[in-house]
Design a protein around this motif. Structure first.
Motif, mmCIF file in Angstrom:
data_model
loop_
_atom_site.group_PDB
_atom_site.id
_atom_site.type_symbol
_atom_site.label_atom_id
_atom_site.label_comp_id
_atom_site.label_asym_id
_atom_site.label_seq_id
_atom_site.Cartn_x
_atom_site.Cartn_y
_atom_site.Cartn_z
ATOM 1 N N UNK A 1 0.840 -1.211 0.000
ATOM 2 C CA UNK A 1 0.000 0.000 0.000
ATOM 3 C C UNK A 1 0.871 1.256 0.000
ATOM 4 N N UNK A 2 1.968 1.185 0.749
ATOM 5 C CA UNK A 2 2.882 2.338 0.782
ATOM 6 C C UNK A 2 3.466 2.633 -0.599
ATOM 7 N N UNK A 3 3.605 1.593 -1.388
ATOM 8 C CA UNK A 3 4.116 1.786 -2.751
ATOM 9 C C UNK A 3 3.046 2.331 -3.687
ATOM 10 N N UNK A 4 1.833 2.500 -3.143
ATOM 11 C CA UNK A 4 0.771 3.095 -3.945
ATOM 12 C C UNK A 4 -0.159 2.111 -4.629
ATOM 13 N N UNK A 5 -0.029 0.832 -4.262
ATOM 14 C CA UNK A 5 -0.919 -0.166 -4.861
ATOM 15 C C UNK A 5 -2.263 -0.207 -4.142
ATOM 16 N N UNK A 6 -3.229 -0.855 -4.816
ATOM 17 C CA UNK A 6 -4.508 -1.165 -4.188
ATOM 18 C C UNK A 6 -4.561 -2.661 -3.946
ATOM 19 N N UNK A 7 -4.894 -3.042 -2.743
ATOM 20 C CA UNK A 7 -4.784 -4.450 -2.357
ATOM 21 C C UNK A 7 -6.128 -5.033 -1.921
ATOM 22 N N UNK A 8 -6.468 -6.182 -2.491
ATOM 23 C CA UNK A 8 -7.635 -6.941 -2.014
ATOM 24 C C UNK A 8 -7.146 -8.247 -1.396
ATOM 25 N N UNK A 9 -7.673 -8.589 -0.234
ATOM 26 C CA UNK A 9 -7.310 -9.836 0.440
ATOM 27 C C UNK A 9 -8.554 -10.724 0.515
ATOM 28 N N UNK A 10 -8.468 -11.861 -0.140
ATOM 29 C CA UNK A 10 -9.578 -12.819 -0.129
ATOM 30 C C UNK A 10 -9.109 -14.078 0.604
ATOM 31 N N UNK A 11 -10.014 -14.970 0.873
ATOM 32 C CA UNK A 11 -9.616 -16.192 1.583
ATOM 33 C C UNK A 11 -10.424 -17.382 1.110
ATOM 34 N N UNK A 12 -9.774 -18.529 1.119
ATOM 35 C CA UNK A 12 -10.486 -19.798 0.918
ATOM 36 C C UNK A 12 -10.187 -20.628 2.142
#
Lengths: 330, 330
Positions: free
Chosen positions: A80-91
């Motif tokens: 995130x600090x690098x400017x990305x957008x992050x989604x965290x999913x789970x199985x």
């Protein structure tokens, strides 16, 4: 449901605007088992597809206790600090029994959960592993259409769910511990074989000697596998999610993998092979849906099931009775 | 195939006479993926069903290295000495990759393999875990019709295959080791939860202290689970398959379980619930078979799959094209 209902256009516009509330509602629709939700859910997915595909999909696994949540939080914040957008999913296959979810307790990823550019979604509950995996795969498309350029898919344990995750990610990261005695116990050979990198986590809690021994052992173990077509040699690395040592290096490693495999064409090849897998999965699923939505089947199903439960007829006879109703009624 | 072909009556007569060669050939037919074999295989199963059900079905699992083969050999010999007939089957998900099989190397169970009242059959290879499990379940019926009154179903590893085995056995035995350090690592909570007994194997190789500590830990772990309707409290026991210490006691334990649950009705209830599961499994499988045997689907399938592999169409679009062909052509 007291919330106002949204039209297909509302959903698509909301998702493309990165509205997390609407994204969440769309995912809930995909996870729904109600047949009345299916068409809308399908349409949402299909309209998201042209915008999908532009993310790096990373699978993260390891036995319970290896520190997956803390790792995801640490790595996530770095990204995130690098400017990305992050989604965290789970199985999470265990959630099928308990109807709970590993990520349900969002406090475990507090800083991510409160970050404007992160989206955390617990594992779908209920249903078979196949169903849970399918829904997670579809959720990836929606997240990509919503502008998330990095997707983490967490899975717990050491079983079949890794195969499901492997079939939807670009990079597969296996977390391990050093000094756990019998290093290789607890992780299935097949899971090891899928890993594009092994990260030995919690090195702040282990002795230097134990860490270097673990690195050596895993490197040896990885060398047992034939090199695959990616041209990538799986790496063994070390980190501490708590002190953040080694975390940026793992992200760099993932980016190197992506660069290499995009250059040599493996990246897209793998995605296409995964698509083939999901094509067959989608077919099986639709065949089942069509069967269970059949009026004649619906009318008789409970009674025939009860006869099986009473031990009055065999599973084969019961199946054949329902199948006959289905094939005749079309 | 240079062997003379057998009629349905030949198969049934051979199986009911306990002819192991014919039993083997019938199982091969069940395991076949050729659609031309399906009808005969189905008929064999259906004609065996009235003779099936009269065995004790025992699932045996544990991580690699726990000594499953030696345990099965030791326990198997004990059971044979008591005058029983024993069939040993296997579900090995790893064989899906390697097309090998844990039991393929029959020398690992030499004394059983050479005993006139024992029948050893390796895991079916290839196909999905679901397919492998279905075939093993069908093989149980044939073995029962052939007069085997005790069936062992071995599975390896710590993943999804245990759930499949659990859905077809009366009693589920989990083998563990003492003194493996982190006792509970490597075995999934869900697998532990399924166990009707835990046997700590190889006690000849562990210290007394390590064994009693392991017993204590597993007992504590088992007490975390709510008591189930069987009225049975899962036991922790110890054994050495090599010295045969504790082996007869485990067989006695299994018989006690059977007596208790037959008395309180749980035994048959569980079998009926398993039959329900397999009814739905049979339906899913038949729906898929019907789809892939469809002429229109067969004609287009490879081309559409290739388009997916080339990245020309999405998995969804491909699936829907084939499904449309299927539903239209009927």
């Amino acid at each position: 449901n007291r919330r106002s209902s949204l039209s297909l256009d509302d959903y698509i516009a909301g998702i493309k605007n990165g509205d997390r509330t609407i994204l969440s509602r769309a995912i809930t629709l995909i996870e729904s088992t109600k047949s009345s939700h299916r068409e809308l859910a399908q349409n949402i997915i299909e309209q998201c597809l042209p915008e999908a595909g532009n993310s790096i999909r990373v699978g993260i696994t390891g036995v319970p206790g290896v520190g997956k949540s803390t790792f995801i939080e640490s790595m996530g914040n770095h990204i995130l600090e690098e400017g990305h957008n992050l989604a965290v999913l789970a199985i999470d296959p265990s959630s099928m029994r308990s109807r709970g979810s590993i990520l349900g307790d969002k406090t475990r990823m507090e800083t991510l959960a409160n970050h404007g550019n992160a989206f955390i979604r617990p594992s779908p509950t209920g249903g078979s592993l196949g169903g849970v995996a399918r829904k997670t795969r579809e959720t990836i498309y929606l997240c990509e259409a919503a502008g998330y350029d990095t997707i983490f898919i967490e899975t717990v344990g050491v079983g079949q769910s890794e195969t499901a995750v492997h079939s939807m990610v670009d990079f597969f990261l296996l977390l391990m511990l050093a000094g756990a005695g019998d290093e290789l116990q607890g992780i299935k050979r097949g899971v090891m074989e899928m890993a594009d990198a092994i990260a030995i986590n919690k090195i702040d809690e282990a002795s230097k000697k134990a860490v270097s021994q673990a690195v050596r052992e895993y490197k040896n173990a990885l060398h047992l596998y034939p090199e695959d077509q990616s041209g990538w040699r799986p790496e063994v690395t070390t980190c501490s999610a708590v002190t953040e040592k080694g975390i940026p290096e793992i992200w760099t490693l993932i980016q190197e993998y992506v660069r290499l495999t995009k250059d040599n064409g493996y990246f897209q090849d793998k995605r296409n092979r995964q698509a083939k897998h999901w094509m067959y999965d989608t077919i099986s699923n639709r065949l089942r849906e069509h069967f269970y939505e059949n009026k004649a089947v619906q009318k008789q199903k409970d009674q025939i099931e009860q006869q099986v439960l009473n031990g009055e007829i065999s599973s084969f006879k019961a199946a054949h009775q329902l199948l006959e109703l289905y094939f005749k009624s079309k």
